[in-house]
Write a protein that holds these residues in place. Sequence first.
Motif, mmCIF file in Angstrom:
data_model
loop_
_atom_site.group_PDB
_atom_site.id
_atom_site.type_symbol
_atom_site.label_atom_id
_atom_site.label_comp_id
_atom_site.label_asym_id
_atom_site.label_seq_id
_atom_site.Cartn_x
_atom_site.Cartn_y
_atom_site.Cartn_z
ATOM 1 N N ASP A 208 0.916 -1.340 -0.114
ATOM 2 C CA ASP A 208 -0.115 0.239 -0.103
ATOM 3 C C ASP A 208 0.751 1.421 -0.049
ATOM 4 O O ASP A 208 0.240 2.216 -0.497
ATOM 5 N N ARG A 209 2.028 1.205 0.573
ATOM 6 C CA ARG A 209 2.779 2.386 0.846
ATOM 7 C C ARG A 209 3.667 2.703 -0.435
ATOM 8 O O ARG A 209 4.365 2.175 -0.938
ATOM 9 N N MET A 210 3.271 4.179 -0.816
ATOM 10 C CA MET A 210 4.089 4.419 -2.445
ATOM 11 C C MET A 210 5.417 5.414 -2.017
ATOM 12 O O MET A 210 4.986 6.061 -0.977
ATOM 13 N N GLN A 211 6.365 4.918 -2.754
ATOM 14 C CA GLN A 211 7.451 5.574 -2.665
ATOM 15 C C GLN A 211 8.120 5.866 -4.106
ATOM 16 O O GLN A 211 8.127 4.924 -4.702
ATOM 17 N N PHE A 212 8.486 7.118 -4.574
ATOM 18 C CA PHE A 212 8.975 7.325 -5.825
ATOM 19 C C PHE A 212 8.160 6.880 -6.964
ATOM 20 O O PHE A 212 8.593 6.176 -8.010
ATOM 21 N N GLY A 213 6.709 6.817 -6.493
ATOM 22 C CA GLY A 213 5.962 6.593 -7.627
ATOM 23 C C GLY A 213 5.530 5.122 -7.755
ATOM 24 O O GLY A 213 4.848 4.773 -8.819
ATOM 25 N N LYS A 214 6.109 4.158 -6.760
ATOM 26 C CA LYS A 214 5.536 3.150 -6.886
ATOM 27 C C LYS A 214 5.487 2.228 -5.324
ATOM 28 O O LYS A 214 6.102 2.688 -4.599
ATOM 29 N N SER A 215 4.931 1.318 -5.270
ATOM 30 C CA SER A 215 4.758 0.597 -3.889
ATOM 31 C C SER A 215 6.056 0.166 -3.562
ATOM 32 O O SER A 215 6.708 -0.304 -4.293
ATOM 33 N N LEU A 216 6.246 0.099 -2.087
ATOM 34 C CA LEU A 216 7.509 -0.436 -1.686
ATOM 35 C C LEU A 216 7.803 -1.969 -1.990
ATOM 36 O O LEU A 216 8.872 -2.139 -2.046
ATOM 37 N N GLY A 217 6.781 -2.493 -1.995
ATOM 38 C CA GLY A 217 6.834 -3.716 -2.348
ATOM 39 C C GLY A 217 7.394 -4.308 -3.842
ATOM 40 O O GLY A 217 7.579 -5.294 -3.911
ATOM 41 N N LYS A 218 7.590 -3.215 -4.524
ATOM 42 C CA LYS A 218 8.082 -3.281 -5.879
ATOM 43 C C LYS A 218 9.545 -3.310 -5.775
ATOM 44 O O LYS A 218 10.325 -3.612 -6.863
ATOM 45 N N PHE A 219 10.306 -2.642 -4.589
ATOM 46 C CA PHE A 219 11.651 -2.723 -4.608
ATOM 47 C C PHE A 219 12.350 -3.909 -4.383
ATOM 48 O O PHE A 219 11.990 -4.715 -3.445
ATOM 49 N N GLN A 220 13.516 -4.150 -5.156
ATOM 50 C CA GLN A 220 14.105 -5.493 -4.819
ATOM 51 C C GLN A 220 14.691 -5.683 -3.528
ATOM 52 O O GLN A 220 14.422 -6.966 -2.960
ATOM 53 N N ALA A 221 15.061 -4.684 -2.862
ATOM 54 C CA ALA A 221 15.603 -4.794 -1.447
ATOM 55 C C ALA A 221 14.476 -4.958 -0.723
ATOM 56 O O ALA A 221 14.767 -5.918 0.593
ATOM 57 N N VAL A 222 13.272 -4.479 -0.859
ATOM 58 C CA VAL A 222 12.232 -4.752 0.150
ATOM 59 C C VAL A 222 11.790 -6.299 -0.038
ATOM 60 O O VAL A 222 11.337 -7.025 0.899
ATOM 61 N N GLN A 223 11.445 -6.565 -1.239
ATOM 62 C CA GLN A 223 11.217 -7.839 -1.642
ATOM 63 C C GLN A 223 12.005 -8.997 -0.941
ATOM 64 O O GLN A 223 11.519 -10.177 -0.513
ATOM 65 N N HIS A 224 13.470 -8.550 -0.980
ATOM 66 C CA HIS A 224 14.330 -9.573 -0.262
ATOM 67 C C HIS A 224 14.143 -9.797 1.172
ATOM 68 O O HIS A 224 13.972 -11.039 1.801
ATOM 69 N N GLN A 225 13.832 -8.508 1.734
ATOM 70 C CA GLN A 225 13.568 -8.516 3.309
ATOM 71 C C GLN A 225 12.171 -9.387 3.522
ATOM 72 O O GLN A 225 11.959 -10.066 4.631
#
Length: 331
Positions: A208-225
């Motif tokens: 749900d949380r948007m950052q730099f135009g996309k959800s946090l869950g789309k960032f690879q580092a976040v997906q790893h965590q």
Amino acid sequence: MRKNKAVFAEAVEDILKDQCTPAVVRAIDAGGSAAALWDAVAGAGFLALLAPESEGGADLSLAELFPVLSHFGHYTVPMPVAQTIVARALLASQMIMPEGMITLASAFRRETGGGITCAFTPYGLLADFVLACDGDALLLLPCAAARRQATGVNRSLTATLTWPDASSAARAPRGGALLPAFGAALHAALLSGAMSRVFEMTLQYCNDRMQFGKSLGKFQAVQHQLSVMAEHTAAASMAAEAAFQGAGKAPSLLAAAMAKSRTSEAAGLVASIAHALHGAIGVTEEYDLQLLTRRLHEWRMTHGSEACWNKVVGEQVLAGTLSIVDFVRSV
């Protein structure tokens, strides 16, 4: 009959969804009355889940009990319901069953002058009785006769209870040897339920949380965590559930040791990742995450941390003749 018994977990969850809301948990943590929530659970007959059907109970197997205990962790039930269910099963046919909340002592010590101390007892500030292991016997100690000392940890319901002597205790000759395994397995189930909810909350927040135009869950580092968090949550759940397998009426000590070790190890990791991914909002009083992660850290230590139970597992390995691979397969 087995199919019908599966509805108990669903019925417990329905009550908890309605009665054990975050607002209720906060109120009880802050010193408010737990009577309404206790009456809702006790009045529905859930305290007798392990009692025989001939005595008005549900006669659940351990495997059927596990999802019920997991729900108590998932909803962070702020009172010793799970402990009371186990205590009543251990005391069955040995004494007249007392009314009220019964918690299980994590530690039991007889003092030189005849007093009794149960240190860091879960829900010690709320419970009506403490059930302690005294060798092969069980002691049921009324909290009204004890001095309760809070831990000093904010909103914790854990307390150290001290009795001047054993005169107020009721003694049951059997069941003492089963209490450590039940205490460890029970808290493994609570931990697994709480971790599953922490993961659900964290995954939803990252989506749900948007950052730099996309959800946090789309960032690879976040997906790893998130993947690391999911791994530990799933492993903890499997280890906890494994402690509740078998035809016996109590978990085996080895299975309980492995379950509590794995869930305690995962608890700190899951809590730290959750707070890292939530950022500053995760530590605020208003956000529900802290209701869960506070308990993850507390339950991790209750009835033995991973260090305590790893020693038990290691001693079992060294005492046998099996290779470590065959040992794991046999367990």
